[in-house]
Design a protein around this motif. Structure first.
Motif, PDB file in Angstrom:
ATOM      1  N   SER A 138       0.812  -1.223   0.000  1.00 15.80           N
ATOM      2  CA  SER A 138       0.000   0.000   0.000  1.00 15.80           C
ATOM      3  C   SER A 138       0.845   1.272   0.000  1.00 15.80           C
ATOM      4  O   SER A 138       0.334   2.358  -0.281  1.00 15.80           O
ATOM      5  CB  SER A 138      -0.942   0.006   1.209  1.00 15.80           C
ATOM      6  OG  SER A 138      -0.209   0.176   2.421  1.00 15.80           O
ATOM      7  N   HIS A 227       4.951  10.008   3.078  1.00 15.25           N
ATOM      8  CA  HIS A 227       4.324   9.396   4.254  1.00 15.25           C
ATOM      9  C   HIS A 227       5.211   9.580   5.484  1.00 15.25           C
ATOM     10  O   HIS A 227       4.728   9.916   6.570  1.00 15.25           O
ATOM     11  CB  HIS A 227       4.067   7.906   3.994  1.00 15.25           C
ATOM     12  CG  HIS A 227       3.342   7.219   5.104  1.00 15.25           C
ATOM     13  ND1 HIS A 227       3.101   5.871   5.125  1.00 15.25           N
ATOM     14  CD2 HIS A 227       2.802   7.697   6.260  1.00 15.25           C
ATOM     15  CE1 HIS A 227       2.458   5.549   6.225  1.00 15.25           C
ATOM     16  NE2 HIS A 227       2.279   6.636   6.945  1.00 15.25           N
ATOM     17  N   LYS A 281      -0.934   8.127   6.851  1.00 12.99           N
ATOM     18  CA  LYS A 281      -0.980   7.567   5.498  1.00 12.99           C
ATOM     19  C   LYS A 281      -2.056   8.215   4.633  1.00 12.99           C
ATOM     20  O   LYS A 281      -1.940   8.247   3.401  1.00 12.99           O
ATOM     21  CB  LYS A 281      -1.218   6.062   5.590  1.00 12.99           C
ATOM     22  CG  LYS A 281      -1.166   5.330   4.269  1.00 12.99           C
ATOM     23  CD  LYS A 281      -1.340   3.847   4.491  1.00 12.99           C
ATOM     24  CE  LYS A 281      -1.405   3.105   3.175  1.00 12.99           C
ATOM     25  NZ  LYS A 281      -0.196   3.334   2.358  1.00 12.99           N
ATOM     26  N   TYR A 284      -4.246   8.392   1.130  1.00 12.75           N
ATOM     27  CA  TYR A 284      -4.020   7.229   0.278  1.00 12.75           C
ATOM     28  C   TYR A 284      -4.320   5.927   1.019  1.00 12.75           C
ATOM     29  O   TYR A 284      -3.895   5.744   2.159  1.00 12.75           O
ATOM     30  CB  TYR A 284      -2.578   7.202  -0.221  1.00 12.75           C
ATOM     31  CG  TYR A 284      -2.279   8.271  -1.245  1.00 12.75           C
ATOM     32  CD1 TYR A 284      -2.709   8.142  -2.554  1.00 12.75           C
ATOM     33  CD2 TYR A 284      -1.566   9.419  -0.892  1.00 12.75           C
ATOM     34  CE1 TYR A 284      -2.441   9.125  -3.502  1.00 12.75           C
ATOM     35  CE2 TYR A 284      -1.292  10.404  -1.833  1.00 12.75           C
ATOM     36  CZ  TYR A 284      -1.730  10.252  -3.129  1.00 12.75           C
ATOM     37  OH  TYR A 284      -1.472  11.229  -4.060  1.00 12.75           O
ATOM     38  N   ASP A 287      -1.189   3.796  -2.427  1.00 12.51           N
ATOM     39  CA  ASP A 287      -0.471   4.885  -3.086  1.00 12.51           C
ATOM     40  C   ASP A 287       0.121   4.393  -4.419  1.00 12.51           C
ATOM     41  O   ASP A 287       0.824   3.385  -4.454  1.00 12.51           O
ATOM     42  CB  ASP A 287       0.657   5.349  -2.152  1.00 12.51           C
ATOM     43  CG  ASP A 287       1.256   6.680  -2.542  1.00 12.51           C
ATOM     44  OD1 ASP A 287       0.939   7.175  -3.637  1.00 12.51           O
ATOM     45  OD2 ASP A 287       2.056   7.210  -1.760  1.00 12.51           O
ATOM     46  N   PRO A 288      -0.167   5.074  -5.551  1.00 11.10           N
ATOM     47  CA  PRO A 288      -0.976   6.291  -5.726  1.00 11.10           C
ATOM     48  C   PRO A 288      -2.340   6.007  -6.348  1.00 11.10           C
ATOM     49  O   PRO A 288      -2.986   6.914  -6.857  1.00 11.10           O
ATOM     50  CB  PRO A 288      -0.110   7.086  -6.700  1.00 11.10           C
ATOM     51  CG  PRO A 288       0.460   6.027  -7.603  1.00 11.10           C
ATOM     52  CD  PRO A 288       0.637   4.785  -6.756  1.00 11.10           C
ATOM     53  N   TYR A 289      -2.794   4.753  -6.302  1.00  7.23           N
ATOM     54  CA  TYR A 289      -3.964   4.348  -7.074  1.00  7.23           C
ATOM     55  C   TYR A 289      -5.291   4.659  -6.395  1.00  7.23           C
ATOM     56  O   TYR A 289      -6.265   5.031  -7.053  1.00  7.23           O
ATOM     57  CB  TYR A 289      -3.896   2.848  -7.391  1.00  7.23           C
ATOM     58  CG  TYR A 289      -2.694   2.454  -8.204  1.00  7.23           C
ATOM     59  CD1 TYR A 289      -2.695   2.594  -9.583  1.00  7.23           C
ATOM     60  CD2 TYR A 289      -1.541   1.940  -7.593  1.00  7.23           C
ATOM     61  CE1 TYR A 289      -1.588   2.221 -10.351  1.00  7.23           C
ATOM     62  CE2 TYR A 289      -0.436   1.568  -8.341  1.00  7.23           C
ATOM     63  CZ  TYR A 289      -0.465   1.716  -9.716  1.00  7.23           C
ATOM     64  OH  TYR A 289       0.638   1.362 -10.454  1.00  7.23           O
ATOM     65  N   LYS A 291      -7.350   6.735  -3.503  1.00  8.28           N
ATOM     66  CA  LYS A 291      -7.432   7.812  -2.528  1.00  8.28           C
ATOM     67  C   LYS A 291      -8.772   7.735  -1.803  1.00  8.28           C
ATOM     68  O   LYS A 291      -9.774   7.323  -2.371  1.00  8.28           O
ATOM     69  CB  LYS A 291      -7.283   9.174  -3.204  1.00  8.28           C
ATOM     70  CG  LYS A 291      -5.895   9.437  -3.771  1.00  8.28           C
ATOM     71  CD  LYS A 291      -5.765  10.833  -4.324  1.00  8.28           C
ATOM     72  CE  LYS A 291      -5.709  11.878  -3.219  1.00  8.28           C
ATOM     73  NZ  LYS A 291      -5.419  13.232  -3.739  1.00  8.28           N
TER      74      LYS A 291
END
Length: 338
Positions: A138, A227, A281, A284, A287-289, A291
């Motif tokens: 993630s 992060h 975190k 996200y 990250d980055p898909y 949100k």
């Protein structure tokens, strides 16, 4: 959207509850095997068995709720995590099946065979290690390809210091949490032999857990600099409080007093570290898909899920407390009188 933040908070609470309850279970399995191999099983196995008998069947309920809730609140997680986590999830499912089979043989079989016991104990360590892969992935940097064809970069994952640090932290945390609870349990049972051994394990696993936690932080700076900076800048106080609770738990155990309070300190320690990680975190999820605000389900579905999951928490937590009061914290049961 406020629903997304409420939803992820409820899910994080479910996951935290699972981490605490499952860690005690998984760690107890490893300690059972260790005691058997080192010929110390007569000292502690009766204590562990009295804890596991009424609890093992409800351990995974919190995880099932978390998994269903994650897909319900954030449907995109099924597409991304379902694709790249096929192998780690399959391994975790196989290990959970091994543990379930062991309980069946233990409860209904004539005798416990050492090979089954070893598989049961090792599975309890490998399960958190495999599940911790989700948190590693993630952070970003391990998924390749386009949306139509996603793939997990296994070379990058297996050679990543951060990935291995998270796996070792998951394993050591399991042993730390479990030994902390079982130390309290043995002291309540007034079982001197079991108490001495479990207290030693708790004091032994504490410092390595802090050392690995620090290494995870340092390696996060390389893996996901944003992060890391958010965690250090805005949520440092949560990690500081986590360390303070750790010190209090260690001191109380060293002076051999208030082991119940010591384990509560352990729970606070893990809560502040876990929620500090989760809050730093955001936004996200992957990250980055994925949100938080962009991937949440529609408002009506979100409200329904929030209500259902809050009611589930209000049902599950009191039920677990009642189970503990009837069995685990009952003085006669703890001391083996019933």
């Amino acid at each position: 959207m406020i629903y997304s933040y409420i939803g992820i908070t409820v899910l994080w609470v479910f996951l935290y509850c699972y981490i605490i309850v499952a860690s005690i279970d998984f760690g107890a399995g490893f300690f059972t095997v260790h005691a058997k191999i080192t010929k110390q099983d007569k000292k502690i196995n009766h204590i562990i068995a009295r804890y596991l008998n009424p609890v093992w069947e409800v351990t995974n309920v919190f995880f099932v709720f978390f998994f269903v809730g994650m897909v319900g609140f954030f449907p995109d997680t099924a597409k991304y995590f379902g694709t790249v986590l096929l192998v780690p999830a399959s391994v975790a499912l196989l290990l959970l099946s091994i543990r379930g089979a062991f309980y069946a043989f233990e409860n209904y079989g004539p005798d416990t065979k050492l090979p089954w016991l070893i598989m049961y104990g090792l599975a309890g360590l490998f399960i958190p290690g495999s599940l911790a892969t989700v948190l590693t992935i993630s952070e970003g940097g391990y998924i390749t390809g386009k949306e139509s064809h996603l793939d997990l970069n296994w070379t990058e994952l297996l050679l990543s210091p951060y990935a291995w640090a998270v796996v070792f932290l998951a394993i050591v945390s399991v042993l730390y949490i479990s030994s902390g609870f079982l130390t309290y349990y043995a002291s309540k049972a007034k079982d001197t032999e079991a108490y001495k051994l479990l207290r030693y394990w708790f004091l032994f696993w504490g410092p390595p857990m802090i050392a690995i936690s620090l290494f995870v932080f340092l390696s996060l700076r390389v893996q996901n600099k944003h992060h890391f900076e958010v965690a250090v800048t805005h949520y440092w106080w949560m990690f500081l409080l986590s360390f303070i609770f750790f010190v209090i738990a260690m001191i109380l155990t060293l002076i051999k007093k208030y082991h119940g309070i010591a384990f509560i300190m352990v729970m606070f320690q893990m809560a502040f570290a876990f929620f500090g990680y989760g809050m730093s975190k955001l936004p996200y999820i992957l990250d980055p898909y994925i949100k938080l605000n962009q991937s949440v389900t529609n408002p009506s579905m979100a409200i329904t899920l929030i209500v259902v999951f809050i009611f589930a928490l209000l049902l599950l937590i009191p039920s677990l407390i009642l189970l503990m009061r009837l069995f685990i914290f009952d003085t006669s049961y703890v001391r083996g009188k019933k």
